[in-house]
Design an enzyme around this catalytic site. Structure first.
Site, mmCIF file in Angstrom:
data_model
loop_
_atom_site.group_PDB
_atom_site.id
_atom_site.type_symbol
_atom_site.label_atom_id
_atom_site.label_comp_id
_atom_site.label_asym_id
_atom_site.label_seq_id
_atom_site.Cartn_x
_atom_site.Cartn_y
_atom_site.Cartn_z
ATOM 1 C CG HIS A 1 -34.630 11.585 -27.919
ATOM 2 N ND1 HIS A 1 -35.490 12.213 -27.029
ATOM 3 C CD2 HIS A 1 -33.836 12.558 -28.416
ATOM 4 C CE1 HIS A 1 -35.232 13.501 -27.009
ATOM 5 N NE2 HIS A 1 -34.226 13.753 -27.844
ATOM 6 C CG HIS B 1 -33.148 13.874 -35.820
ATOM 7 N ND1 HIS B 1 -34.412 13.843 -35.280
ATOM 8 C CD2 HIS B 1 -32.338 14.408 -34.874
ATOM 9 C CE1 HIS B 1 -34.379 14.359 -34.066
ATOM 10 N NE2 HIS B 1 -33.123 14.705 -33.791
HETATM 11 O O1 G3P Z 1 -28.672 16.129 -31.926
HETATM 12 C C1 G3P Z 1 -29.361 17.086 -32.636
HETATM 13 C C2 G3P Z 1 -30.757 17.015 -32.166
HETATM 14 O O2 G3P Z 1 -31.110 15.671 -32.237
HETATM 15 C C3 G3P Z 1 -30.901 17.488 -30.755
HETATM 16 O O3 G3P Z 1 -32.171 17.313 -30.287
HETATM 17 O O4 G3P Z 1 -33.643 16.263 -28.656
HETATM 18 O O5 G3P Z 1 -33.573 15.384 -30.972
HETATM 19 O O6 G3P Z 1 -31.677 14.992 -29.439
HETATM 20 P P1 G3P Z 1 -32.782 15.926 -29.822
HETATM 21 CA CA CA Z 2 -29.900 14.114 -30.800
#
Ligand code: G3P
Ligand code: CA
Length: 262
Positions: A56, A14
Site C-alpha cells: 500500500h 481490502h
Molecule cells: O481502493 C479503495 C481504498 O483502498 C482506497 O484507500 O488508501 O486503502 O488504498 P487506500
Molecule cells: Ca486501495
C-alpha cells in the site's frame, strides 16, 4: 453498470483479509478467499527495475521496517524482506507463527497463484510518478494471460486519478474502471460529477463517509455501481447496503459474508 440489484453485495477483500492477516500477503489473500471474498484488492507500486508489487505505502517502512521507497528498490531486494512480523507485533491477539517471514508479492506471482479462479481489484498508486504505467499494466495482463478475464470483469482497475483511468480506457477500452473518491466536495455537483465519471468508468469507489442516498441514486442514475471503502463493522455494512451500495471494501470479508448469508 449497476450490480447487486438482488442485494447480492460484492465482497471486496481490502488488501486481502487484512483484519486477520498481514495486508497484501498471500496469506491474507488465501484467507480472504476462504472467507468468501469475491475480489482480492491489490495496491500496486513499481520497483526500481519495473516490477509491480502489492504494497500500500510508497515506502517499505510500515510493513517491513526498511525505510526505502519501493520505487528506489529492486524486486530481488524487496523479496528478501519480512512483510508479516509487523502484524504479529501490532496485533498479538491475531498473531500466527506462519505470518513471520511472509513476502511482498509481485502482481505476476499473484496472477500465477490464483489465475481466473478469483477476481482482482487493482489500484496502481501514484500513477503520475510512472509515465506509461497504464500500458505496462495492460502488458502484464496480456503476458499473464489475464486480459480475457479482465475484459469479463475479473480484473477491475480503480484509481483516485481520473487522468490515469482515461489513459487505461484509451489503451484498453474493455477494462472495467472504477473512480475512487476520497471526498465529494459539493453535493450540488454530484450529478455532473457522476455524468462525467460515467464517460469512462463502470463504477465509483467513494470513502464510506461520502455515501448517502443522494450519492448512490445519482451514481445509479448514471449507470455506475457503488463500492464504498473501507467498512469493517456489521452496523456500517448494513447501513451502506440499505443505502444501495453494490459492493463493499472490507478488511473483514468474513463479516460481510456472514451478513450476506442471513
Ligand atoms: O481502493 C479503495 C481504498 O483502498 C482506497 O484507500 O488508501 O486503502 O488504498 P487506500
Ligand atoms: Ca486501495
Amino acid at each position: 453498470m449497476v450490480e447487486g440489484s438482488a442485494r447480492r453485495v460484492v465482497n471486496i477483500a481490502h488488501r486481502g483479509a487484512s483484519g486477520h492477516a498481514p495486508e497484501h500477503t498471500l496469506a491474507a489473500y488465501d484467507l480472504a478467499l476462504e472467507m468468501g471474498a469475491d475480489f482480492l484488492e491489490q495496491d500496486l507500486h513499481i520497483t526500481s527495475d519495473g516490477a509491480f508489487v502489492a504494497i500500500h505505502d510508497a515506502t517499505l517502512q510500515r510493513t517491513t521496517g526498511r525505510p526505502d521507497l519501493v520505487r528506489e528498490t529492486r524486486l530481488e531486494d524487496i523479496r528478501k524482506l519480512d512483510a508479516g512480523s509487523w502484524f504479529n507485533e501490532a496485533y498479538p491477539e491475531r498473531a500466527r507463527a506462519g505470518f513471520s517471514g511472509l513476502r511482498v508479492p509481485a502482481m505476476d506471482e499473484i496472477f500465477d497463484r490464483y489465475g481466473k479462479s478469483t477476481k482482482y481489484y487493482v489500484e496502481v498508486k501514484d500513477p503520475h510518478l510512472f509515465p506509461g504505467v497504464e500500458q505496462s499494466f495492460v502488458d502484464l495482463l496480456r503476458e499473464s494471460g489475464m486480459m480475457g478475464h479482465a475484459r469479463e470483469g475479473g480484473v477491475r482497475v480503480q484509481s483516485f486519478d481520473p487522468e490515469s483511468l482515461a489513459r487505461f480506457q484509451a489503451i484498453e477500452p474493455g477494462l472495467v474502471l472504477v473512480r475512487l473518491f476520497s471526498f465529494i466536495q459539493d453535493k450540488g455537483i454530484i450529478s455532473d460529477e457522476m455524468a462525467e465519471t460515467a464517460t469512462y468508468a463502470a463504477g465509483i469507489g467513494p470513502d464510506k463517509f461520502n455515501v448517502d442516498d443522494v450519492v448512490v441514486s445519482s451514481a445509479h442514475d448514471h449507470g455506475l455501481f457503488v463500492n464504498p471503502f473501507t467498512v469493517d463493522t456489521e452496523a456500517e455494512m448494513s447501513d451502506l447496503i440499505e443505502s444501495g451500495a453494490d459492493g463493499i471494501f472490507t478488511n473483514f470479508p468474513d463479516r460481510l459474508a456472514a451478513l450476506a448469508a442471513r
